[in-house]
Design a protein around this motif. Structure first.
Motif, PDB file in Angstrom:
ATOM      1  N   ALA A   1       0.923  -1.163  -0.115  1.00 13.36           N
ATOM      2  CA  ALA A   1       0.055   0.124  -0.030  1.00 13.36           C
ATOM      3  C   ALA A   1       0.815   1.098  -0.029  1.00 13.36           C
ATOM      4  O   ALA A   1       2.041   1.186   0.767  1.00 13.36           O
ATOM      5  CB  ALA A   1      -0.863   0.029   1.100  1.00 13.36           C
ATOM      6  N   ASN A   2       0.407   2.232  -0.702  1.00 13.57           N
ATOM      7  CA  ASN A   2       1.054   3.471  -0.669  1.00 13.57           C
ATOM      8  C   ASN A   2       0.435   4.440   0.202  1.00 13.57           C
ATOM      9  O   ASN A   2      -0.610   4.062   0.678  1.00 13.57           O
ATOM     10  CB  ASN A   2       1.030   4.109  -2.240  1.00 13.57           C
ATOM     11  N   GLN A   3       0.878   5.629   0.386  1.00 12.16           N
ATOM     12  CA  GLN A   3       0.373   6.533   1.355  1.00 12.16           C
ATOM     13  C   GLN A   3      -0.965   7.083   1.110  1.00 12.16           C
ATOM     14  O   GLN A   3      -1.791   7.351   1.877  1.00 12.16           O
ATOM     15  CB  GLN A   3       1.383   7.819   1.595  1.00 12.16           C
ATOM     16  N   LEU A   4      -1.311   7.043  -0.029  1.00 18.10           N
ATOM     17  CA  LEU A   4      -2.391   7.689  -0.475  1.00 18.10           C
ATOM     18  C   LEU A   4      -3.557   6.602  -0.297  1.00 18.10           C
ATOM     19  O   LEU A   4      -4.730   6.987   0.143  1.00 18.10           O
ATOM     20  CB  LEU A   4      -2.783   8.162  -2.101  1.00 18.10           C
ATOM     21  N   GLU A   5      -3.366   5.384  -0.600  1.00 17.06           N
ATOM     22  CA  GLU A   5      -4.292   4.383  -0.433  1.00 17.06           C
ATOM     23  C   GLU A   5      -4.625   4.175   1.117  1.00 17.06           C
ATOM     24  O   GLU A   5      -5.627   3.963   1.354  1.00 17.06           O
ATOM     25  CB  GLU A   5      -3.698   3.100  -1.004  1.00 17.06           C
ATOM     26  N   CYS A   6      -3.249   4.197   1.975  1.00 10.40           N
ATOM     27  CA  CYS A   6      -3.819   4.476   3.143  1.00 10.40           C
ATOM     28  C   CYS A   6      -4.521   5.521   3.747  1.00 10.40           C
ATOM     29  O   CYS A   6      -5.586   5.146   4.744  1.00 10.40           O
ATOM     30  CB  CYS A   6      -2.301   4.422   4.161  1.00 10.40           C
ATOM     31  N   ASP A   7      -4.216   6.732   3.297  1.00  3.79           N
ATOM     32  CA  ASP A   7      -5.103   7.857   3.631  1.00  3.79           C
ATOM     33  C   ASP A   7      -6.553   7.426   3.563  1.00  3.79           C
ATOM     34  O   ASP A   7      -7.415   8.140   4.370  1.00  3.79           O
ATOM     35  CB  ASP A   7      -4.806   9.085   3.110  1.00  3.79           C
ATOM     36  N   GLN A   8      -6.876   6.924   2.464  1.00  2.00           N
ATOM     37  CA  GLN A   8      -8.280   6.701   2.136  1.00  2.00           C
ATOM     38  C   GLN A   8      -8.921   5.831   3.161  1.00  2.00           C
ATOM     39  O   GLN A   8     -10.136   5.657   3.272  1.00  2.00           O
ATOM     40  CB  GLN A   8      -8.049   5.941   0.667  1.00  2.00           C
ATOM     41  N   LEU A   9      -8.044   4.654   3.449  1.00  2.00           N
ATOM     42  CA  LEU A   9      -8.687   3.563   4.482  1.00  2.00           C
ATOM     43  C   LEU A   9      -8.616   4.466   5.660  1.00  2.00           C
ATOM     44  O   LEU A   9      -9.996   4.246   6.488  1.00  2.00           O
ATOM     45  CB  LEU A   9      -7.771   2.786   4.847  1.00  2.00           C
ATOM     46  N   PHE A  10      -8.101   5.291   6.364  1.00  2.00           N
ATOM     47  CA  PHE A  10      -8.238   6.049   7.464  1.00  2.00           C
ATOM     48  C   PHE A  10      -9.500   7.168   7.168  1.00  2.00           C
ATOM     49  O   PHE A  10     -10.268   7.250   8.341  1.00  2.00           O
ATOM     50  CB  PHE A  10      -6.976   6.988   7.836  1.00  2.00           C
ATOM     51  N   ALA A  11      -9.520   7.633   6.080  1.00  2.00           N
ATOM     52  CA  ALA A  11     -10.642   8.361   5.831  1.00  2.00           C
ATOM     53  C   ALA A  11     -11.814   7.848   5.922  1.00  2.00           C
ATOM     54  O   ALA A  11     -12.989   8.000   6.742  1.00  2.00           O
ATOM     55  CB  ALA A  11     -10.654   9.122   4.539  1.00  2.00           C
ATOM     56  N   LEU A  12     -12.038   6.718   5.511  1.00  2.00           N
ATOM     57  CA  LEU A  12     -13.210   5.687   5.778  1.00  2.00           C
ATOM     58  C   LEU A  12     -13.541   5.320   7.098  1.00  2.00           C
ATOM     59  O   LEU A  12     -14.592   5.330   7.516  1.00  2.00           O
ATOM     60  CB  LEU A  12     -13.155   4.507   4.719  1.00  2.00           C
ATOM     61  N   CYS A  13     -12.516   5.137   7.901  1.00  2.00           N
ATOM     62  CA  CYS A  13     -12.798   5.044   9.192  1.00  2.00           C
ATOM     63  C   CYS A  13     -13.160   6.278  10.175  1.00  2.00           C
ATOM     64  O   CYS A  13     -14.296   6.108  10.784  1.00  2.00           O
ATOM     65  CB  CYS A  13     -11.246   4.440   9.918  1.00  2.00           C
ATOM     66  N   ASP A  14     -13.002   6.964   9.553  1.00  3.04           N
ATOM     67  CA  ASP A  14     -13.554   8.446   9.930  1.00  3.04           C
ATOM     68  C   ASP A  14     -15.151   8.400   9.736  1.00  3.04           C
ATOM     69  O   ASP A  14     -15.665   8.852  10.506  1.00  3.04           O
ATOM     70  CB  ASP A  14     -12.653   9.549   9.556  1.00  3.04           C
ATOM     71  N   GLU A  15     -15.302   8.214   8.445  1.00  2.00           N
ATOM     72  CA  GLU A  15     -16.723   8.148   8.179  1.00  2.00           C
ATOM     73  C   GLU A  15     -17.459   7.268   8.767  1.00  2.00           C
ATOM     74  O   GLU A  15     -18.721   7.526   9.270  1.00  2.00           O
ATOM     75  CB  GLU A  15     -16.732   7.646   6.572  1.00  2.00           C
ATOM     76  N   MET A  16     -16.903   6.092   9.165  1.00  2.73           N
ATOM     77  CA  MET A  16     -17.765   5.170  10.050  1.00  2.73           C
ATOM     78  C   MET A  16     -17.924   5.907  11.552  1.00  2.73           C
ATOM     79  O   MET A  16     -18.890   5.715  11.944  1.00  2.73           O
ATOM     80  CB  MET A  16     -16.935   3.875  10.151  1.00  2.73           C
ATOM     81  N   GLU A  17     -16.999   6.223  11.883  1.00  3.54           N
ATOM     82  CA  GLU A  17     -17.144   6.761  13.222  1.00  3.54           C
ATOM     83  C   GLU A  17     -18.157   8.096  13.364  1.00  3.54           C
ATOM     84  O   GLU A  17     -18.670   8.368  14.260  1.00  3.54           O
ATOM     85  CB  GLU A  17     -16.027   7.525  13.823  1.00  3.54           C
TER      86      GLU A  17
END
Length: 242
Positions: free
Chosen positions: A128-144
């Motif tokens: 995974a690259n940084q952009l892909e990881c940032d997208q994962l964390f952003a989706l976690c934020d959306e869940m919260e």
């Protein structure tokens, strides 16, 4: 006289065919036509759905391709055993999720997820690259931050879809529909009042997956994904049947 173009006729036939496929497919999966029994004859299906024989024939071809039915000359069309159904077909998955007491379906669905999703998370952690990881964390934020179960379910699905995408394996990426069906099934079965208490925990567990992937830790990512799937199965099992 109104002239109907060939394209318009094909579109109308296609719509009618989709309707018959949907109704018959749901009925077969729900057990209204048990394995090895015959479905109604073509003239009866024409009358039942108010469609032409052409539509019925096309619908039967579609259901046969999904493994649900089989036609034999001079015998008729019978329902195949569930073991012969194409369980990777999007419609077959969706029809199963609509059944009130899916039993074996849920067990097998979570079992197959435990086989391929942790492996996908491990692969994602290796590349995974940084952009892909940032997208994962952003989706976690959306869940919260989700205000409804529907919004939460969308973010949840997109998270798992993103992990499959990051894995880089085209076969794994193509299994996204299966994950969507599993999560949609959870969405239907979990009670509304449980959402506020489970939202933070589930989002936190997904964040653990994202963290392991971002840190390049395959084994940790694999185990974190396994926990998310198992917890989801336990929540489903703990939900009383309606």
């Amino acid at each position: 006289m109104t002239v109907v173009s060939a394209d318009a006729r094909r579109a109308r036939t296609s719509n009618h065919t989709s309707f018959v496929v949907e109704q018959l497919g749901r009925a077969v999966v729900a057990g209204e036509y048990p394995a090895e029994t015959m479905i109604p004859l073509d003239p009866d299906l024409c009358e039942m759905f108010d469609v032409s024989r052409t539509v019925v024939r096309e619908a039967k071809k579609t259901l046969a391709a999904k493994g649900l039915i089989q036609s034999k000359a001079k015998v008729g069309t019978h329902v195949r055993h569930p073991d012969d159904w194409n369980m990777f077909d999007e419609d077959v998955l969706r029809w199963h999720s609509a059944v009130k007491s899916p039993g074996r379906f849920y067990d097998e669905l979570f079992e197959i997820r435990l086989i391929f999703e942790p492996a996908a998370a491990a692969r994602a952690a290796r590349q995974a690259n940084q952009l892909e990881c940032d997208q994962l964390f952003a989706l976690c934020d959306e869940m919260e931050a989700a205000k409804s179960r529907a919004d939460f379910a969308v973010a949840d699905y997109e998270f798992h879809k993103q992990v499959l995408r990051i894995s880089g394996n085209r076969f794994l990426r193509s299994l996204g529909d299966m994950v969507q069906t599993a999560l949609y099934s959870l969405f239907l079965m979990e009670k509304e009042e449980n959402f506020p208490t489970t939202r933070a925990d589930v989002a936190g567990n997904h964040r653990a997956i994202a963290g392991a992937i971002a840190s390049g830790l395959p084994e940790l990512a694999e185990e974190a994904m396994r926990k998310v799937i198992r917890d989801g199965r336990e929540r489903t099992s703990a939900t009383p049947a309606e």
